[in-house]
Design a protein around this motif. Structure first.
Motif, short mmCIF file in Angstrom:
data_model
loop_
_atom_site.label_atom_id
_atom_site.label_comp_id
_atom_site.label_asym_id
_atom_site.label_seq_id
_atom_site.Cartn_x
_atom_site.Cartn_y
_atom_site.Cartn_z
N LEU A 182 0.83 -1.27 -0.04
CA LEU A 182 -0.04 -0.13 0.04
C LEU A 182 0.87 1.33 0.12
O LEU A 182 0.39 2.19 -0.83
CB LEU A 182 -0.98 -0.08 1.20
N SER A 183 1.79 1.30 0.73
CA SER A 183 2.82 2.44 0.79
C SER A 183 3.48 2.51 -0.58
O SER A 183 3.57 3.75 -1.11
CB SER A 183 3.92 2.10 1.68
N SER A 184 3.76 1.53 -1.24
CA SER A 184 4.51 1.53 -2.75
C SER A 184 3.23 2.14 -3.53
O SER A 184 3.66 2.97 -4.49
CB SER A 184 4.95 0.31 -3.15
N LEU A 185 1.93 1.69 -3.40
CA LEU A 185 0.99 2.29 -4.33
C LEU A 185 0.84 3.80 -3.85
O LEU A 185 0.66 4.62 -5.03
CB LEU A 185 -0.28 1.61 -4.37
N GLU A 186 0.79 4.43 -2.79
CA GLU A 186 0.84 5.69 -2.72
C GLU A 186 1.69 6.52 -3.37
O GLU A 186 1.48 7.73 -3.75
CB GLU A 186 0.84 5.99 -1.03
N ILE A 187 3.11 6.01 -3.31
CA ILE A 187 4.03 6.77 -3.81
C ILE A 187 4.09 6.78 -5.18
O ILE A 187 4.65 7.70 -5.85
CB ILE A 187 5.44 6.02 -3.14
N ASN A 188 3.74 5.96 -6.15
CA ASN A 188 3.25 5.71 -7.49
C ASN A 188 1.95 6.33 -7.85
O ASN A 188 1.44 5.70 -8.81
CB ASN A 188 3.58 4.25 -7.75
N SER A 206 1.20 8.74 -8.96
CA SER A 206 1.29 9.90 -10.04
C SER A 206 0.75 9.21 -11.22
O SER A 206 1.14 8.21 -11.68
CB SER A 206 2.47 10.44 -10.23
N PRO A 207 0.20 10.08 -12.10
CA PRO A 207 -0.03 9.43 -13.56
C PRO A 207 1.03 9.11 -14.44
O PRO A 207 2.12 9.75 -14.31
CB PRO A 207 -1.08 10.36 -14.13
N PRO A 208 0.90 8.06 -15.09
CA PRO A 208 1.83 7.72 -16.13
C PRO A 208 2.40 8.68 -17.07
O PRO A 208 1.38 9.47 -17.49
CB PRO A 208 1.70 6.30 -16.80
N LEU A 211 4.49 3.85 -21.79
CA LEU A 211 4.13 4.78 -20.68
C LEU A 211 5.27 4.42 -19.57
O LEU A 211 5.54 3.43 -19.55
CB LEU A 211 2.85 4.25 -20.40
N PHE A 212 5.48 5.61 -18.83
CA PHE A 212 6.40 5.52 -17.88
C PHE A 212 6.22 6.09 -16.61
O PHE A 212 5.26 6.79 -16.50
CB PHE A 212 7.75 6.43 -18.17
N SER A 213 6.70 5.37 -15.64
CA SER A 213 6.43 5.82 -14.03
C SER A 213 7.29 6.83 -13.89
O SER A 213 8.66 6.67 -14.10
CB SER A 213 6.16 4.76 -13.18
#
Length: 87
Positions: free
Chosen positions: A26-32, A34-36, A74-76
């Motif tokens: 969940l922490s990783s999802l919050e960090i990521n 931002s839109p691609p 698409l990039f993160s």
């Protein structure tokens, strides 16, 4: 009675381990969150040309989130920052 307590403790330890893994994801999802970014946006973010970003992708030095048959990449920001850090 000790056998029951040991069993309960083992189950609690297993649950705690699983909860830690869930929390980490969940922490990783919050960090990521931002839109691609598109290929052009990624090139701008990295201060590189579009052709240079293509070459990094095909050389395996830059990871994409998605690559469709139509050639859309698409990039993160996380992957782009990782590339900049390793550079």
């Amino acid at each position: 009675m000790n056998h029951e307590l040991k069993f309960i403790q083992e189950k609690l330890d297993t649950l705690i381990t699983k909860l830690d893994k869930i929390q980490s994801r969940l922490s990783s999802l919050e960090i990521n969150s931002s839109p691609p970014l598109s290929l052009q946006e990624a090139a701008t973010y990295l201060h590189l040309s579009v052709s240079r970003v293509y070459s990094l992708v095909y050389a395996g030095r830059l990871q994409t989130l998605q690559h469709t048959k139509g050639g859309r990449h698409l990039f993160s920001k996380e992957h782009l920052n990782q590339y900049l850090y390793e550079k």
